[in-house]
Design an enzyme around this catalytic site. Structure first.
Site, short mmCIF file in Angstrom:
data_model
loop_
_atom_site.label_atom_id
_atom_site.label_comp_id
_atom_site.label_asym_id
_atom_site.label_seq_id
_atom_site.Cartn_x
_atom_site.Cartn_y
_atom_site.Cartn_z
N PRO A 89 0.82 -1.23 -0.08
CA PRO A 89 -0.20 0.01 0.07
C PRO A 89 0.99 1.26 0.08
O PRO A 89 0.19 2.43 -0.11
CB PRO A 89 -0.73 -0.02 1.32
CG PRO A 89 -0.15 -1.06 2.33
CD PRO A 89 0.73 -1.93 1.24
N GLU A 116 2.60 -7.82 8.75
CA GLU A 116 2.74 -6.42 9.06
C GLU A 116 3.52 -5.72 7.92
O GLU A 116 3.72 -4.54 7.88
CB GLU A 116 3.30 -5.92 10.38
CG GLU A 116 2.26 -6.22 11.49
CD GLU A 116 0.82 -5.54 11.18
OE1 GLU A 116 0.94 -4.15 10.94
OE2 GLU A 116 -0.11 -5.99 11.08
N ARG A 154 -3.70 -8.12 -20.64
CA ARG A 154 -4.78 -7.39 -21.81
C ARG A 154 -3.98 -6.65 -22.58
O ARG A 154 -4.31 -6.57 -23.90
CB ARG A 154 -5.81 -6.41 -21.10
CG ARG A 154 -6.74 -7.16 -19.91
CD ARG A 154 -7.71 -6.23 -19.34
NE ARG A 154 -8.39 -5.27 -20.13
CZ ARG A 154 -9.63 -5.65 -20.80
NH1 ARG A 154 -9.88 -6.70 -20.55
NH2 ARG A 154 -10.12 -4.94 -21.59
N ASP A 169 -10.52 0.73 -24.12
CA ASP A 169 -10.84 0.36 -22.73
C ASP A 169 -11.01 1.87 -21.84
O ASP A 169 -10.39 2.68 -22.43
CB ASP A 169 -9.77 -0.09 -21.76
CG ASP A 169 -9.92 -1.66 -21.96
OD1 ASP A 169 -10.76 -2.27 -22.66
OD2 ASP A 169 -8.90 -2.46 -21.63
#
Ligand code: ADE
Length: 250
Positions: A89, A116, A154, A169
């Site tokens: 993240p 963690e 893709r 797209d």
């Protein structure tokens, strides 16, 4: 293209990576997807991959040695410059553009963290890039890696049916796609727009672009700050704004 996934949980990939487009890409040998089990590189009897954090605090941290060894095994015979990407993240936020960039590489390595986090020396020693799939925290990098793999493949030529379909797209040209319809012509009183039924390709293209702009205006106005728009399209946006203002007056 080859993708190595370095993970403690390769079984998590079994469903999504063995169905539909992913499976087709693998079956057609357009994608060589491999898993490197971090636990295979542990050195103790219990195959321990994590340990308590220096400095205290809760949770467990993935030990550096098994992860670094797993990454190095994925990189055996790899070309210089092969991206080694940590799913975290704390990385740069994944996007259509990053997916197309990654698809240009012959080989990439995705490293999935758990617990963690990973001892930071892994990042310092072997990681070349860090990617997040959004501003929220998952229990591990595996789902994020699946998202990246799906979006990247893709863009490998031959994976999608119609050549170049990924160019159309949402996000490919900075705005969202417009709506799609199939049969029946009327469903629960709602008709397919006339323009799509008439077969005038220039008009259809124009309508699709305008509806894509309308969607972007309503759902993702932030994208419009960067999208390359023509004069006519800017005019359309002004019309949408006017429509909204009028609606508020009703
Ligand atoms: N691991 C945990 N949360 C993540 C996120 N948002 N993106 C990528 N990897 C992650």
């Amino acid at each position: 293209m080859r993708i190595d996934v370095v993970t403690l949980f390769p079984a998590l990939f079994e469903g999504p990576m063995t169905e539909s487009m992913l499976w087709k890409a693998r079956d057609r040998k357009l994608l060589d997807l491999r898993f490197v089990q971090i636990r295979d590189f542990t050195t103790d009897r219990h195959h321990t991959a994590d340990d308590t954090p220096y400095g205290g605090g809760g949770g467990m941290i993935m030990k550096p040695q098994p992860v670094v060894d797993a990454v190095e095994s994925a990189l055996q015979d790899a070309a210089h410059g092969t991206p080694v990407i940590l799913m975290t993240p704390q990385g740069r936020v994944f996007s259509h553009q990053i997916a197309t960039e990654l698809a240009q590489h012959e080989h990439i390595v995705l490293v999935c963290g758990r617990y963690e986090g990973i001892d930071d020396r892994v990042r310092q020693l072997v990681i070349t890039d860090e990617i997040s799939i959004g501003d929220y925290v998952l229990t591990g990098g595996e789902l994020a890696a699946m998202v990246v793999i799906d979006a990247v493949i893709r863009h490998i030529p031959g994976v999608l049916g119609a050549e170049g379909a990924a160019d159309r797209d949402s996000h490919a040209d900075g705005i969202l796609e417009g709506p799609h319809y199939t049969r029946p012509q009327v469903y629960r009183g709602l008709s397919v727009p006339q323009v799509l039924q008439q077969g005038n390709h220039a008009e259809i293209e124009h309508w699709r672009r305008a509806e894509g702009l309308r969607r972007t205006w309503h759902n993702r106005p932030d994208l419009l700050l960067k999208a390359p728009l023509s004069e006519a399209e800017r005019y359309l946006l002004a019309e949408f704004a006017e429509e909204d203002a009028l609606r508020r007056l009703d």
